[in-house]
Design a protein around this motif. Sequence first.
Motif, mmCIF file in Angstrom:
data_model
loop_
_atom_site.group_PDB
_atom_site.id
_atom_site.type_symbol
_atom_site.label_atom_id
_atom_site.label_comp_id
_atom_site.label_asym_id
_atom_site.label_seq_id
_atom_site.Cartn_x
_atom_site.Cartn_y
_atom_site.Cartn_z
ATOM 1 N N LYS A 1 38.408 -14.279 4.123
ATOM 2 C CA LYS A 1 38.829 -13.006 4.714
ATOM 3 C C LYS A 1 37.600 -12.352 5.331
ATOM 4 C CE LYS A 1 43.158 -12.705 3.335
ATOM 5 N NZ LYS A 1 44.203 -12.999 4.229
ATOM 6 N N VAL A 2 37.771 -11.792 6.497
ATOM 7 C CA VAL A 2 36.670 -11.139 7.201
ATOM 8 C C VAL A 2 36.392 -9.782 6.552
ATOM 9 C CG1 VAL A 2 35.887 -10.222 9.410
ATOM 10 C CG2 VAL A 2 37.259 -12.327 9.351
ATOM 11 N N LEU A 3 35.146 -9.608 6.093
ATOM 12 C CA LEU A 3 34.719 -8.350 5.493
ATOM 13 C C LEU A 3 33.950 -7.483 6.486
ATOM 14 C CD1 LEU A 3 33.344 -9.699 2.078
ATOM 15 C CD2 LEU A 3 35.614 -8.743 2.552
ATOM 16 N N TYR A 4 33.297 -8.137 7.451
ATOM 17 C CA TYR A 4 32.406 -7.426 8.378
ATOM 18 C C TYR A 4 32.190 -8.285 9.611
ATOM 19 C CZ TYR A 4 27.987 -5.471 10.163
ATOM 20 O OH TYR A 4 27.019 -4.920 10.960
ATOM 21 N N THR A 5 32.137 -7.647 10.771
ATOM 22 C CA THR A 5 31.728 -8.331 12.001
ATOM 23 C C THR A 5 30.852 -7.402 12.823
ATOM 24 O OG1 THR A 5 33.638 -7.610 13.298
ATOM 25 C CG2 THR A 5 33.827 -9.746 12.192
ATOM 26 N N GLU A 6 29.942 -8.005 13.542
ATOM 27 C CA GLU A 6 29.130 -7.276 14.522
ATOM 28 C C GLU A 6 28.849 -8.214 15.676
ATOM 29 O OE1 GLU A 6 24.752 -5.201 15.179
ATOM 30 O OE2 GLU A 6 25.078 -6.467 13.414
ATOM 31 N N GLN A 7 29.225 -7.788 16.859
ATOM 32 C CA GLN A 7 28.805 -8.501 18.069
ATOM 33 C C GLN A 7 27.726 -7.626 18.694
ATOM 34 O OE1 GLN A 7 31.722 -9.412 21.192
ATOM 35 N NE2 GLN A 7 30.695 -11.379 21.232
ATOM 36 N N VAL A 8 26.506 -8.118 18.684
ATOM 37 C CA VAL A 8 25.386 -7.320 19.162
ATOM 38 C C VAL A 8 25.575 -7.095 20.661
ATOM 39 C CG1 VAL A 8 22.877 -7.220 19.339
ATOM 40 C CG2 VAL A 8 23.942 -8.266 17.333
ATOM 41 N N PRO A 9 25.557 -5.829 21.104
ATOM 42 C CA PRO A 9 25.871 -5.533 22.499
ATOM 43 C C PRO A 9 24.830 -6.032 23.506
ATOM 44 C CG PRO A 9 25.255 -3.525 21.336
ATOM 45 C CD PRO A 9 25.336 -4.622 20.316
ATOM 46 N N GLU A 10 23.568 -6.112 23.092
ATOM 47 C CA GLU A 10 22.491 -6.625 23.937
ATOM 48 C C GLU A 10 21.930 -7.859 23.233
ATOM 49 O OE1 GLU A 10 19.554 -7.887 26.072
ATOM 50 O OE2 GLU A 10 20.736 -6.271 26.951
ATOM 51 N N ILE A 11 22.034 -9.008 23.877
ATOM 52 C CA ILE A 11 21.637 -10.269 23.251
ATOM 53 C C ILE A 11 20.196 -10.232 22.748
ATOM 54 C CG2 ILE A 11 21.274 -12.737 23.677
ATOM 55 C CD1 ILE A 11 23.737 -12.597 25.524
ATOM 56 N N GLY A 12 19.331 -9.493 23.422
ATOM 57 C CA GLY A 12 17.939 -9.397 23.028
ATOM 58 C C GLY A 12 17.681 -8.415 21.893
ATOM 59 N N GLN A 13 18.722 -7.922 21.266
ATOM 60 C CA GLN A 13 18.598 -6.950 20.174
ATOM 61 C C GLN A 13 18.941 -7.636 18.852
ATOM 62 O OE1 GLN A 13 21.151 -3.554 20.937
ATOM 63 N NE2 GLN A 13 21.606 -3.361 18.763
ATOM 64 N N GLU A 14 18.243 -7.261 17.785
ATOM 65 C CA GLU A 14 18.534 -7.822 16.474
ATOM 66 C C GLU A 14 19.821 -7.217 15.909
ATOM 67 O OE1 GLU A 14 15.319 -8.747 13.671
ATOM 68 O OE2 GLU A 14 13.989 -7.788 15.127
ATOM 69 N N PRO A 15 20.533 -7.974 15.095
ATOM 70 C CA PRO A 15 21.744 -7.435 14.466
ATOM 71 C C PRO A 15 21.387 -6.424 13.374
ATOM 72 C CG PRO A 15 21.324 -9.652 13.671
ATOM 73 C CD PRO A 15 20.305 -9.374 14.735
ATOM 74 N N ASP A 16 22.383 -5.731 12.885
ATOM 75 C CA ASP A 16 22.223 -4.769 11.797
ATOM 76 C C ASP A 16 22.294 -5.536 10.477
ATOM 77 O OD1 ASP A 16 22.351 -2.756 9.926
ATOM 78 O OD2 ASP A 16 24.028 -1.697 10.868
ATOM 79 N N TYR A 17 21.164 -6.072 10.055
ATOM 80 C CA TYR A 17 21.111 -6.900 8.858
ATOM 81 C C TYR A 17 21.599 -6.146 7.618
ATOM 82 C CZ TYR A 17 17.871 -9.614 11.750
ATOM 83 O OH TYR A 17 17.284 -10.327 12.759
ATOM 84 N N GLU A 18 21.126 -4.926 7.473
ATOM 85 C CA GLU A 18 21.436 -4.163 6.255
ATOM 86 C C GLU A 18 22.933 -3.934 6.082
ATOM 87 O OE1 GLU A 18 19.176 -3.811 3.869
ATOM 88 O OE2 GLU A 18 17.890 -4.875 5.306
ATOM 89 N N SER A 19 23.633 -3.604 7.155
ATOM 90 C CA SER A 19 25.084 -3.392 7.035
ATOM 91 C C SER A 19 25.790 -4.669 6.607
ATOM 92 C CB SER A 19 25.671 -2.888 8.352
ATOM 93 O OG SER A 19 25.216 -1.579 8.612
ATOM 94 N N ALA A 20 25.379 -5.786 7.167
ATOM 95 C CA ALA A 20 25.999 -7.068 6.798
ATOM 96 C C ALA A 20 25.682 -7.419 5.348
ATOM 97 C CB ALA A 20 25.497 -8.180 7.731
ATOM 98 N N LEU A 21 24.454 -7.251 4.937
ATOM 99 C CA LEU A 21 24.050 -7.600 3.573
ATOM 100 C C LEU A 21 24.651 -6.651 2.546
ATOM 101 C CD1 LEU A 21 20.342 -8.459 4.377
ATOM 102 C CD2 LEU A 21 22.092 -10.083 3.600
#
Length: 166
Positions: free
Chosen positions: A142-162
Amino acid sequence: MAAITLGGNPANTLGTLLSKGSTASDFKLTTTDMASKSLSDYSGQRKILNIFPSVDTGICAASARKFNAEASKLNNTKILCISRDLPFAQKRFCASEGLENVEMLSDYKDGSFGKNYQLTITDGAFEGLHSRVIMVLDENNKVLYTEQVPEIGQEPDYESALNILK
């Protein structure tokens, strides 16, 4: 279709990500030793899917390093780094970076993972590669969280995912 950017230039993906609460579909990807792995191989485990265009870009490498460092702090969790890179490049990258806590999986054969999950980039310089996405799945996929980073050159939000798994 999701609108993203690469260096500020517009790009698009095939569609939208799975929504929270939906069930992730099975996949067939290739490991660094050329074996096949599917989502069902990780049954009963939580999963972080760290999806990116290529291990040979700075942000993709940074995300693999970050999740590798965090992996040992997570119980019953596998971190799957997924790209269209050849398995040989993924293996070389892990060896050169000393990454042992993440599992590299390649969608090089037919791109079906990117197509099924609707995250393949459809235009621009990275056309055909995967967009930068973080997806967290529970033990039952089951999907708990998703993030598609809007700018490919930007790091994802690690803390929210973790934090979803803490």
